[in-house]
Design an enzyme around this catalytic site. Sequence first.
Site, PDB file in Angstrom:
ATOM      1  N   SER A  18       0.430  -1.323   0.040  1.00 58.73           N
ATOM      2  CA  SER A  18       0.171  -0.292  -0.407  1.00 58.73           C
ATOM      3  C   SER A  18       0.667   1.086   0.293  1.00 58.73           C
ATOM      4  O   SER A  18       0.225   2.360  -0.199  1.00 58.73           O
ATOM      5  CB  SER A  18      -0.566   0.623   1.042  1.00 58.73           C
ATOM      6  OG  SER A  18      -0.594  -0.154   2.768  1.00 58.73           O
TER       7      SER A  18
ATOM      8  N   ASP B 100      -3.685   7.256   8.894  1.00 58.38           N
ATOM      9  CA  ASP B 100      -4.703   6.665   9.251  1.00 58.38           C
ATOM     10  C   ASP B 100      -3.824   5.841  10.522  1.00 58.38           C
ATOM     11  O   ASP B 100      -3.068   6.425  10.480  1.00 58.38           O
ATOM     12  CB  ASP B 100      -5.727   5.384   8.255  1.00 58.38           C
ATOM     13  CG  ASP B 100      -5.013   4.851   7.673  1.00 58.38           C
ATOM     14  OD1 ASP B 100      -2.978   4.718   8.166  1.00 58.38           O
ATOM     15  OD2 ASP B 100      -5.224   3.928   6.197  1.00 58.38           O
TER      16      ASP B 100
ATOM     17  N   HIS C 175      -1.009   4.063   7.581  1.00 56.82           N
ATOM     18  CA  HIS C 175      -0.797   4.365   6.729  1.00 56.82           C
ATOM     19  C   HIS C 175      -0.335   6.324   7.457  1.00 56.82           C
ATOM     20  O   HIS C 175      -1.040   7.302   7.567  1.00 56.82           O
ATOM     21  CB  HIS C 175      -1.500   4.799   5.289  1.00 56.82           C
ATOM     22  CG  HIS C 175      -1.753   3.111   4.941  1.00 56.82           C
ATOM     23  ND1 HIS C 175      -2.850   3.064   4.941  1.00 56.82           N
ATOM     24  CD2 HIS C 175      -1.176   2.515   4.525  1.00 56.82           C
ATOM     25  CE1 HIS C 175      -3.435   1.492   5.039  1.00 56.82           C
ATOM     26  NE2 HIS C 175      -1.856   1.178   4.349  1.00 56.82           N
TER      27      HIS C 175
END
Length: 368
Positions: A54, A342, A345
């Site tokens: 990610s 978040d 991340h």
Amino acid sequence: MGKTPQMGMGGLAILVVLFMGSVMPQLSSGFEKGTIRQLVTKYNVTSVLVFGDSSVDPGNNNRLPTPMKGNFPPYGKDFFQARPTGRFSNGRLATDFIAEALGFTKIIPAFLDPNLKPKDLLHGVSFASAASGYDELTANFSNVLSIPRQLQYLKHYKLQLRRVVGVKNAEWAVKNAVFVLSMGTNDFLQNYYLEPERAKQFTVEQYQDFLSTQMLHSIKEMHRLGARRLVVVGVPPLGCMPLVKTLRGGEEQNKCVEAINQVASSFNSKIKANLALLHRTLGIKDAYVDCYAVLQNALSTPQTYGLAETAKGCCGTGTIEYGDTCKGLSTCEDASKYAFWDAVHPTQKMYQIIADEAIKSLSEALIR
């Protein structure tokens, strides 16, 4: 383009230092754009090809039957038109900033993006898939693209590139591209520490060795497919992620979990040893991005980087939400003051910080 391959390759070349790393978003103030372009042209750098999780997935997971997606608000809050794209952040990723700094494109596209155009292939693409890892089992848990599957898509990319610039130029372009590899976090947080299988098979140290071996196999396959320049991003201080602190911190919730940080640091040592081995045996030109140190410095002295909040993320409570559990939640007013978007991340601002620090070593280690 087939008749004037030098034009095609030149365009590729100017694009490629575009990726001095899957990790940097904005050029260091001490390294001018003109200098970067001169290096790219001098060393025939062509494009940026990105692999990982990610941290560098711009939306490949949007096309997969997986719950690991970030293509809904509030993700993308600070992206163009506040549009969620699948990037697990409030804005752009490192690759996007580098591309813009070079004057080519404001975003690096996902290879699985149905709107991908032939010209996009020249600038570089990302094969990365959120929730993936060096361990193929890590990707299988979430039904995302494992490294072997990402490398399969590299083969598809090469076939498509041949149609644009011809067979010979396509091979030349890939061999002069910068390959970026950024993963490892999920192997620990979503696999070893969460699922029982690997923990029953391996001690933490043994699992690190297993991951190290898998990494070597993957990079050797990249080399077979044309990789000659490689940037590998180290694992960040996992114990400083808000989610990890919430779940493992107990009464010390605001402090990093040092035992897990030590695991990350130890694994990074193995990554660096691997790169030294690959350089000796295959002649790969490599650069290691010390994401661990950069993040730790920013978290330790946030005021130096213009940050005000490093203990929690901007989405929801900032302590446990990420991915689907962040969907539709309210966010902090100014994400540029936060290190984390978040509970897992980084924010766009944090990527900029990583970029500013990392570009200094990458510029010389990679382009030589």
